[in-house]
Every structure is written in structure tokens, then in C-alpha cells.
Write an enzyme that holds these catalytic residues in place. Sequence first.
Site, PDB file in Angstrom:
ATOM      1  N   ASP A  42     -96.086  -1.158  34.689  1.00  0.00           N
ATOM      2  CA  ASP A  42     -94.885  -0.446  35.124  1.00  0.00           C
ATOM      3  C   ASP A  42     -95.143   1.051  35.302  1.00  0.00           C
ATOM      4  OD1 ASP A  42     -92.091  -0.577  35.759  1.00  0.00           O
ATOM      5  OD2 ASP A  42     -91.636   0.386  33.846  1.00  0.00           O
ATOM      6  N   HIS A  89     -98.312   5.427  37.929  1.00  0.00           N
ATOM      7  CA  HIS A  89     -97.918   6.838  37.810  1.00  0.00           C
ATOM      8  C   HIS A  89     -98.959   7.683  37.053  1.00  0.00           C
ATOM      9  CE1 HIS A  89     -94.295   5.196  39.289  1.00  0.00           C
ATOM     10  NE2 HIS A  89     -93.662   4.978  38.156  1.00  0.00           N
TER      11      HIS A  89
HETATM   12  O1  LIG Z   1     -91.378   3.382  38.220  1.00  0.00           O
HETATM   13  C1  LIG Z   1     -90.722   3.501  37.210  1.00  0.00           C
HETATM   14  O2  LIG Z   1     -90.350   4.731  36.837  1.00  0.00           O
HETATM   15  C2  LIG Z   1     -89.222   4.916  36.002  1.00  0.00           C
HETATM   16  C3  LIG Z   1     -89.282   6.363  35.515  1.00  0.00           C
HETATM   17  O3  LIG Z   1     -89.150   7.210  36.611  1.00  0.00           O
HETATM   18  P1  LIG Z   1     -88.638   8.709  36.398  1.00  0.00           P
HETATM   19  O4  LIG Z   1     -88.762   9.311  37.733  1.00  0.00           O
HETATM   20  O5  LIG Z   1     -87.226   8.607  35.907  1.00  0.00           O
HETATM   21  O6  LIG Z   1     -89.516   9.311  35.388  1.00  0.00           O
HETATM   22  C4  LIG Z   1     -89.204   3.941  34.855  1.00  0.00           C
HETATM   23  O7  LIG Z   1     -87.988   4.051  34.151  1.00  0.00           O
HETATM   24  C5  LIG Z   1     -89.324   2.531  35.417  1.00  0.00           C
HETATM   25  O8  LIG Z   1     -89.417   1.617  34.338  1.00  0.00           O
HETATM   26  C6  LIG Z   1     -90.531   2.399  36.292  1.00  0.00           C
HETATM   27  O9  LIG Z   1     -90.466   1.150  36.971  1.00  0.00           O
END
Ligand SMILES: O=C1O[C@H](COP(=O)(O)O)[C@@H](O)[C@H](O)[C@H]1O
Length: 464
Positions: free
Chosen positions: A250, A255
Site C-alpha cells: 500500500d 510511495h
Molecule cells: O496511497 C495511499 O495513500 C494514502 C495516504 O496518502 P496521503 O496523501 O494522505 O498521505 C493512504 O492512506 C492509503 O492507504 C494509500 O492507499
Amino acid sequence: MADREKLDALSLLREGLRYEGTGASHVFVILGASGDLAKKKIYPTLWWLYRDGLVPEKTYFIGYARSKMSMEDIRQKALPFMKVKDSEKQKMEEFFKVNEYIAGSYDKPDGFAKLDKAIEEKGSCNRIFYLALPPSVYETVTLNLKAGCMSKGDKWARIVVEKPFGKDLESSNQLSNHLGALFKEEEIYRIDHYLGKEMVQNLMVLRFANKIFSPVWNRDGIASVVISFKEPFGTQGRGGYFDEFGIIRDVMQNHLLQILTLVAMEKPPSTGAEDIRNEKVKVLKSISQVELDNVVLGQYVGNPEGQGDEKQGYLDDPTVPKGSATPTFVTAVLMVKNERWEGVPFILRCGKALNERKAEVRIQFKDVAGDIFPSREVKRNELVIRVQPDEAVYLKMMTKSPGMTFGCEETELDLSYKSRYKDSKLPDAYERLILDVFTGSQIHFVRSDELYEAWRIFTPLLHK
Ligand SMILES: O=C1O[C@H](COP(=O)(O)O)[C@@H](O)[C@H](O)[C@H]1O
Ligand SMILES: NC(=O)C1=CN([C@@H]2O[C@H](COP(=O)(O)OP(=O)(O)OC[C@H]3O[C@@H](n4cnc5c(N)ncnc54)[C@H](OP(=O)(O)O)[C@@H]3O)[C@@H](O)[C@H]2O)C=CC1
């Protein structure tokens, strides 16, 4: 959006569309328009871009999904996320006038024929297809798009794909091969929204536009790099999706690894998308597969004395299968085996339901050799790039304690965006990335070989 930023974005838009002739219209299709991502992110982002004049003139938006809904239904779902001010109501009405919704299936050509007809009615146009859909339907949907909805003549079509791009190396390769057989790489935009964040985009500028960092940005100067992501909430009803994927797929594999590549890559010959992505791939190739011995996994439990959601453990979420062992927290140490980084640990950590919302990069420099200060108070320098919340770059450094003393103390050179750039409103990551899709810039999108390497690094661990 501040005027200067708006001008920058406008010139980007014009630059990107320069060769496409004036008056070319664009159609942006949201597949899965009835869903969660569409209402929370895609419609609001399209509205902000439209409101700020950042979509090309004569752009139309078409939502597509199986649900029998009206455009009014979609509008009501998205409105709470659109942050429309009273003074913008008129503009918002204009926005919804260029929106429509078509109901159709994902696996039969009839719905796509209807979609194509609706697009054709707008005239000769460029087409963007945004797959806000579960990955299980990517293959059938893209087959149908290719067969029935591509642009005609000299107009282009671009396909935007949301993560997860597969579940492991094999499934990702299968998806890549499938997409690769239908579309050219320059037509595929794989979104990792962290690449649209201000401070993630700033990494290249900090590194390659500042002389002071280049001599120390290596194993001689840096002791460790910590890249972390913390979220103060748990699955929040997304347990079905999350449990199938877990925190490594995830957040970490995409990321955090993307951030790592920007911290560790060599200087590209230019800021062109291919030059940057070539360097990112080279770094990924130097990272060996993550070993289980270098990983700590965890799953959050409820705190009976906590407030509200804190009482709920992962297994208390009714959307999570009973007894699940899916990790919601992970720390992993990655080693980049090249001349610049040999021996420097890159520590990646991420977790849900933790104590705060924070994403940051910490570059810890090595000790000063031959410390001459009697108090032995000299601490390592640390450069911190805070991605969120409250974007900042600060350098922890030693200074003389002011006054008669000759002692040292730790202090910070602090660039906090809130105080330095008071009047700037930073665009949302999706705003930047969707604008990039219009302008045809793939700098901040994931190339298929990056994806291959990212899965290669994590797949053995995931299978264990
Ligand atoms: O891709 C994802 O990112 C979110 C967090 O993103 P953010 O921009 O709010 O930091 C995460 O909550 C989610 O589980 C995930 O799939
Ligand atoms: N939601 C989020 O915050 C984020 C989502 N993503 C990614 O974006 C994509 C879309 O996510 P999200 O909007 O949450 O997903 P949803 O579960 O809301 O699905 C979107 C739409 O797809 C259709 N759909 C749902 N399940 C199925 C199924 N099994 N078979 C066929 N169609 C189905 C439904 O539309 P209908 O029945 O009307 O056809 C639904 O409205 C996913 O790839 C997700 O991983 C990425 C980052 C964040």
C-alpha cells in the site's frame, strides 16, 4: 492558487499543448465515476483545475460506471469534497454543465460504443481515460477502450492507471505486458500521488541546485537515510482492500521507494522525463531484494483506555477478515549497492493507526571526526525534509551557545513553508499530476521498468 503559481501552471499548460493546434477540445473520462476515489479526489481535482482555468478550453468530462445514476447523483457525492466557496457557485454550475454520466458495463462493448459516441459528439478531440477502478477490471476495460474508444486522426489518447499496479512481480508483469500490448509507454500514466507532492518534487531541486550538498551526499558524508510515513487512522472501512494488499504494497513498495530513488539517484543529464526515470531505474537496480531479517512487521491493536477510534484494533474492523495476519506497520532496511551508497542503510518505515500524520525524509550525516570540544556535545547534522503536514526543510546543526560560554548547542536552520511562503497555496498532488497528464509530462509518473524493479525488491519478502 497564488497568481504567480497560476501563471506558471498556465504557461505549462500552453507549452504542453502548443503543437496541438488551437481550439482542440479534450475529453476526460472517469471510469469508475461512482466510486470512492472519483468522489474524493478526481471530481474535486477536476473542479479545482477548471475553476483556476487550468484545463484547456473546450474540455468536457464524462463519468462512466455500471451503476444507474444521474450526473446529479455524482455531483451530490462529490460536493462535500470540492470545497466550493459561495463566490464560486456560478463557476461550479458551468463546470457541471460540461459534465455528463454514462452507465455501462466494463466487460461488454455496448457501453463503450455509447461512450465513444458521446465523445465523438464533442468533435475531434484528445482523450484522457482515468481508471478509477479496482485493478480486477483493468484488463477488460482497457481492451474495450482500445477496441472502441481511441482518438481519431492526429488526436492523442492517454490512459491513467491507479495503484496498485499488481500484487507482486508476476501479476505486475502480467498487467504491464497487457497494457504494453495495447498502448505505447508514452500513452500510459501510472499514478503514484506522492510524486505530485511539493516536497517530493523539491528533492531534486534541493540536491541538484545547491552546491553545498553535492560533496557530502554520499557514503563519506551520510550515515543513514530514514524515510517514514505515519497515519493516525486505521483502515476506516477499507479493510477489504487493505487486507488483500497490506502496508508494504500500500505504501512502502510505491510511495516510500519512489522517495528513496529521488534521494539516492545520480544527477540526470536533464530534467526530461526519460533522463530522470533512467536514473531512478539505475538506483533501483542497485538495491538487492529485502531480506526478512532486515524487516520488522506489526499490526495495530486497540487501546481499551483510548478515545474513539483508538479503541479499535485492526481485527476489530468488520471489513477485515477474522484472524488476519496482514501487517499494518513495517520497517525495512534497504541497501543501495553502488559506489555512492555502499554501507549506508536506507531505513523505510510506514504504518497506519500510529500517533500522528507525518511523512518525512531524514538524512543523518556522519560524526565530525576529531571532536575538539571538551563537552563532547557535538551531535550529528541532520537534514529533514518534511513532506507533510506543514511542508518544511530544516537542517539540524551545531552552533556556539550564545553568550560568554564557549559551549555548543544544537539548533536548526529552518525553512518552514508556512512562514516563508505565507501567501502560497500549495496545490494538491492530484492537481499537479492531472495537469501533467493534460500537458503530456511523464516526469512524475512511474515507468514500467521502475515498476518491475520495485516489485523485484519486495516480492520475495511479500511471498514469505
Ligand atoms: O496511497 C495511499 O495513500 C494514502 C495516504 O496518502 P496521503 O496523501 O494522505 O498521505 C493512504 O492512506 C492509503 O492507504 C494509500 O492507499
Ligand atoms: N479510494 C482511495 O482513496 C484510493 C484509491 N486508489 C485506487 O483507485 C482505484 C479505485 O478505488 P476506489 O474508488 O476506492 O474503488 P471503489 O471500490 O470505490 O470502486 C470504484 C468503482 O468501481 C466499480 N467496482 C467496484 N468493485 C468492482 C468489482 N469488483 N468489479 C467491477 N467493478 C467494480 C464500482 O462502480 P460500478 O459498480 O458503478 O461500476 C465502484 O464505484 C483502485 O485501484 C484503488 O486502489 C488509490 C489511492 C487512494
